[in-house]
Scaffold this motif. Structure first.
Motif, PDB file in Angstrom:
ATOM      1  N   ARG A  23       0.782  -1.362  -0.393  1.00 22.08           N
ATOM      2  CA  ARG A  23       0.086  -0.100  -0.240  1.00 22.08           C
ATOM      3  C   ARG A  23       0.919   1.201  -0.016  1.00 22.08           C
ATOM      4  NH1 ARG A  23      -4.632  -2.541   4.314  1.00 22.08           N
ATOM      5  NH2 ARG A  23      -5.671  -3.577   2.881  1.00 22.08           N
ATOM      6  N   GLN A  24       1.837   1.087   0.441  1.00 21.94           N
ATOM      7  CA  GLN A  24       2.923   2.444   0.530  1.00 21.94           C
ATOM      8  C   GLN A  24       3.363   2.251  -0.771  1.00 21.94           C
ATOM      9  OE1 GLN A  24       6.640   1.627   3.191  1.00 21.94           O
ATOM     10  NE2 GLN A  24       7.002   3.977   3.433  1.00 21.94           N
ATOM     11  N   ALA A  25       4.111   0.867  -1.253  1.00 26.62           N
ATOM     12  CA  ALA A  25       3.989   1.493  -2.700  1.00 26.62           C
ATOM     13  C   ALA A  25       3.482   2.375  -3.554  1.00 26.62           C
ATOM     14  CB  ALA A  25       4.491   0.541  -3.095  1.00 26.62           C
ATOM     15  N   LEU A  26       2.191   1.567  -3.325  1.00 23.44           N
ATOM     16  CA  LEU A  26       0.994   2.608  -4.311  1.00 23.44           C
ATOM     17  C   LEU A  26       1.084   3.801  -3.761  1.00 23.44           C
ATOM     18  CD1 LEU A  26      -1.247  -0.734  -4.779  1.00 23.44           C
ATOM     19  CD2 LEU A  26       0.112  -0.219  -6.652  1.00 23.44           C
ATOM     20  N   ALA A  27       0.789   4.061  -2.972  1.00 24.97           N
ATOM     21  CA  ALA A  27       0.468   5.593  -2.499  1.00 24.97           C
ATOM     22  C   ALA A  27       1.617   6.629  -3.394  1.00 24.97           C
ATOM     23  CB  ALA A  27       0.208   4.942  -1.155  1.00 24.97           C
ATOM     24  N   HIS A  28       2.930   6.131  -2.894  1.00 23.46           N
ATOM     25  CA  HIS A  28       3.753   6.951  -3.577  1.00 23.46           C
ATOM     26  C   HIS A  28       4.158   6.961  -4.975  1.00 23.46           C
ATOM     27  CE1 HIS A  28       8.044   8.230  -2.242  1.00 23.46           C
ATOM     28  NE2 HIS A  28       8.670   7.560  -3.420  1.00 23.46           N
ATOM     29  N   LEU A  29       3.522   5.607  -5.819  1.00 19.55           N
ATOM     30  CA  LEU A  29       2.974   5.534  -7.192  1.00 19.55           C
ATOM     31  C   LEU A  29       2.373   6.593  -7.473  1.00 19.55           C
ATOM     32  CD1 LEU A  29       3.899   4.678 -10.167  1.00 19.55           C
ATOM     33  CD2 LEU A  29       1.816   2.760  -9.306  1.00 19.55           C
ATOM     34  N   LEU A  30       1.149   6.626  -7.026  1.00 15.57           N
ATOM     35  CA  LEU A  30       0.248   7.447  -6.967  1.00 15.57           C
ATOM     36  C   LEU A  30       0.865   8.863  -7.279  1.00 15.57           C
ATOM     37  CD1 LEU A  30      -2.814   5.260  -6.315  1.00 15.57           C
ATOM     38  CD2 LEU A  30      -2.200   6.138  -8.163  1.00 15.57           C
ATOM     39  N   HIS A  31       1.791   9.745  -6.303  1.00 17.37           N
ATOM     40  CA  HIS A  31       2.197  11.110  -6.184  1.00 17.37           C
ATOM     41  C   HIS A  31       3.115  11.566  -6.315  1.00 17.37           C
ATOM     42  CE1 HIS A  31      -0.698  10.069  -2.709  1.00 17.37           C
ATOM     43  NE2 HIS A  31      -0.701  11.942  -2.769  1.00 17.37           N
ATOM     44  N   GLN A  32       3.934  10.208  -7.486  1.00 18.00           N
ATOM     45  CA  GLN A  32       4.290  10.789  -8.824  1.00 18.00           C
ATOM     46  C   GLN A  32       3.806  11.460  -9.172  1.00 18.00           C
ATOM     47  OE1 GLN A  32       8.136   9.494  -8.418  1.00 18.00           O
ATOM     48  NE2 GLN A  32       7.036   8.849  -6.685  1.00 18.00           N
ATOM     49  N   PRO A  33       4.690  12.558  -9.966  1.00 16.20           N
ATOM     50  CA  PRO A  33       4.684  14.032 -10.429  1.00 16.20           C
ATOM     51  C   PRO A  33       3.508  13.421 -11.525  1.00 16.20           C
ATOM     52  CG  PRO A  33       6.814  14.111 -10.085  1.00 16.20           C
ATOM     53  CD  PRO A  33       6.581  12.927  -9.736  1.00 16.20           C
ATOM     54  N   GLU A  34       3.945  12.309 -12.443  1.00 19.72           N
ATOM     55  CA  GLU A  34       3.372  11.270 -13.793  1.00 19.72           C
ATOM     56  C   GLU A  34       2.960  10.332 -13.543  1.00 19.72           C
ATOM     57  OE1 GLU A  34       4.756  13.131 -18.434  1.00 19.72           O
ATOM     58  OE2 GLU A  34       6.450  12.760 -16.437  1.00 19.72           O
ATOM     59  N   LEU A  35       1.702  10.066 -13.951  1.00 23.17           N
ATOM     60  CA  LEU A  35       0.845   8.350 -13.672  1.00 23.17           C
ATOM     61  C   LEU A  35       1.699   8.022 -14.695  1.00 23.17           C
ATOM     62  CD1 LEU A  35      -2.476   9.484 -12.408  1.00 23.17           C
ATOM     63  CD2 LEU A  35      -0.588   8.543 -10.728  1.00 23.17           C
ATOM     64  N   PRO A  36       1.635   6.440 -14.453  1.00 19.39           N
ATOM     65  CA  PRO A  36       2.509   5.575 -15.361  1.00 19.39           C
ATOM     66  C   PRO A  36       1.187   4.788 -16.269  1.00 19.39           C
ATOM     67  CG  PRO A  36       2.400   4.211 -12.987  1.00 19.39           C
ATOM     68  CD  PRO A  36       1.785   5.847 -12.974  1.00 19.39           C
ATOM     69  N   ASP A  37       1.285   4.480 -17.281  1.00 14.87           N
ATOM     70  CA  ASP A  37      -0.425   4.132 -18.195  1.00 14.87           C
ATOM     71  C   ASP A  37       0.319   2.802 -17.601  1.00 14.87           C
ATOM     72  OD1 ASP A  37       0.576   6.622 -20.695  1.00 14.87           O
ATOM     73  OD2 ASP A  37       2.181   5.772 -20.502  1.00 14.87           O
ATOM     74  N   MET A  38       0.783   1.890 -17.301  1.00 14.79           N
ATOM     75  CA  MET A  38       0.287   0.849 -16.227  1.00 14.79           C
ATOM     76  C   MET A  38       1.363   0.598 -15.604  1.00 14.79           C
ATOM     77  SD  MET A  38       1.922  -1.462 -19.443  1.00 14.79           S
ATOM     78  CE  MET A  38       1.949  -0.876 -21.133  1.00 14.79           C
ATOM     79  N   LEU A  39       0.492  -0.874 -14.579  1.00 14.15           N
ATOM     80  CA  LEU A  39       1.180  -1.108 -13.949  1.00 14.15           C
ATOM     81  C   LEU A  39       2.264  -2.557 -13.935  1.00 14.15           C
ATOM     82  CD1 LEU A  39       2.804  -1.494 -10.648  1.00 14.15           C
ATOM     83  CD2 LEU A  39       0.709  -1.519  -9.885  1.00 14.15           C
ATOM     84  N   VAL A  40       2.638  -3.419 -13.784  1.00 16.91           N
ATOM     85  CA  VAL A  40       3.311  -4.499 -14.640  1.00 16.91           C
ATOM     86  C   VAL A  40       3.991  -5.066 -13.013  1.00 16.91           C
ATOM     87  CG1 VAL A  40       4.856  -6.759 -15.638  1.00 16.91           C
ATOM     88  CG2 VAL A  40       3.657  -4.626 -16.452  1.00 16.91           C
ATOM     89  N   LEU A  41       2.426  -6.601 -12.559  1.00 18.73           N
ATOM     90  CA  LEU A  41       3.702  -7.214 -11.182  1.00 18.73           C
ATOM     91  C   LEU A  41       3.545  -8.358 -11.374  1.00 18.73           C
ATOM     92  CD1 LEU A  41      -0.068  -6.254  -9.223  1.00 18.73           C
ATOM     93  CD2 LEU A  41       1.438  -4.899  -9.097  1.00 18.73           C
TER      94      LEU A  41
END
Length: 277
Positions: A23-41
């Protein structure tokens, strides 16, 4: 993101440490200046492959504003992964598929074999990958897989270099110049190398890290070495601009900001831009 290992602490429930790290990593991802186009797990999404752990994994993914593409790792199960991600493609029992976006073809591979810690890549998977590459020889391609087909030097995590699955993978990619890079997980440690002349990166884990110890290890003699450390979760960002692929690895944490772009730094920034002319 890779190696999340939800369910390692079965008694932890919503307070499980690995779920908190995810959850911490996802929150960090969502608060980056640009959102990604996709997430690969890229595999080991759970620790035991059970439905309860997959349900806990998927809950924080539901509201993401971009698609999520899962790979199967040696701690997962194909059946439960496909039940949890019903839109995920599979072929002849394997969780492998292609995603094409912005002129980049992303091939997500299946290196799982039940009961085996290390990788697997049989003739059927080799043929699938060979066909995908042959049919799209002019399209820049990025390969995602759970197990890296290399010897890292972390002895207890490594394959033997002459394992048949590595030879099968090598035969499938040889001669395909459109492959820009290979990215994998499994080692719980970030590294960069190459395989058959192709750049290969291993992304660090969301779960705690494997310590960097390059000594050989003796299965018959416990020597007290450190194996796992509570290092920060890692996210990899892959940036494709239509010409070049660049990959960044970002540790997740609340780091102090030491400089902001204000008027006092504007002359320096303008000077840097002027030198590009």
């Amino acid at each position: 993101m890779t190696d999340i290992h939800i369910g390692f602490d079965r008694e932890g429930g919503d307070e499980e440490a690995n779920l908190k790290r995810f959850r911490q990593a996802l929150a960090h991802l969502l608060h980056q200046p640009e959102l990604p186009d996709m997430l690969v797990l890229s595999g080991d999404l759970t620790d035991r492959g059970d439905a309860e752990s997959f349900a806990r994994l998927v809950e924080p993914l539901l509201d993401l504003p971009f698609p999520v593409y899962p790979l199967v790792g040696n701690h997962d199960t194909r059946e439960t992964l496909l039940e949890t991600f019903p839109n995920c493609s599979s072929d002849n029992g394997f969780v492998h598929y292609a995603i094409e976006q912005a002129g980049l073809r992303n091939l997500c591979l299946d290196t799982f074999e039940p009961g085996r810690h290390g990788g697997a890549f049989c003739e059927a998977r080799k043929n699938w990958l060979s066909t995908q590459l042959a049919d799209h020889s002019d399209t820049p391609t990025l390969i995602f897989m759970h197990h890296p087909p290399i010897v890292s030097g972390i002895d207890w995590m490594d394959p033997s270099p002459d394992e048949s699955w590595i030879a099968n993978f090598a035969q499938a990619i040889d001669g395909n110049d459109q492959i820009l890079a290979i990215h994998s997980g499994h080692l719980h440690r970030s590294l960069q190398t190459s395989f058959r002349g192709v750049p290969l990166g291993v992304t660090g884990s969301i779960a705690p890290a494997v310590t960097l110890d390059l000594r050989q290890i003796d299965g018959a003699t416990p020597d007290g070495r450190a194996l796992i450390a509570d290092e920060p979760p890692i996210i990899a960002f892959h940036r494709w601009n239509g010409i070049t692929l660049v990959s960044h690895q970002l540790p997740v944490g609340d780091w102090p900001v030491l400089a902001h772009y204000g008027p006092e730094l504007q002359p320096q920034i303008r000077g840097i831009f002027s030198q590009r002319e």
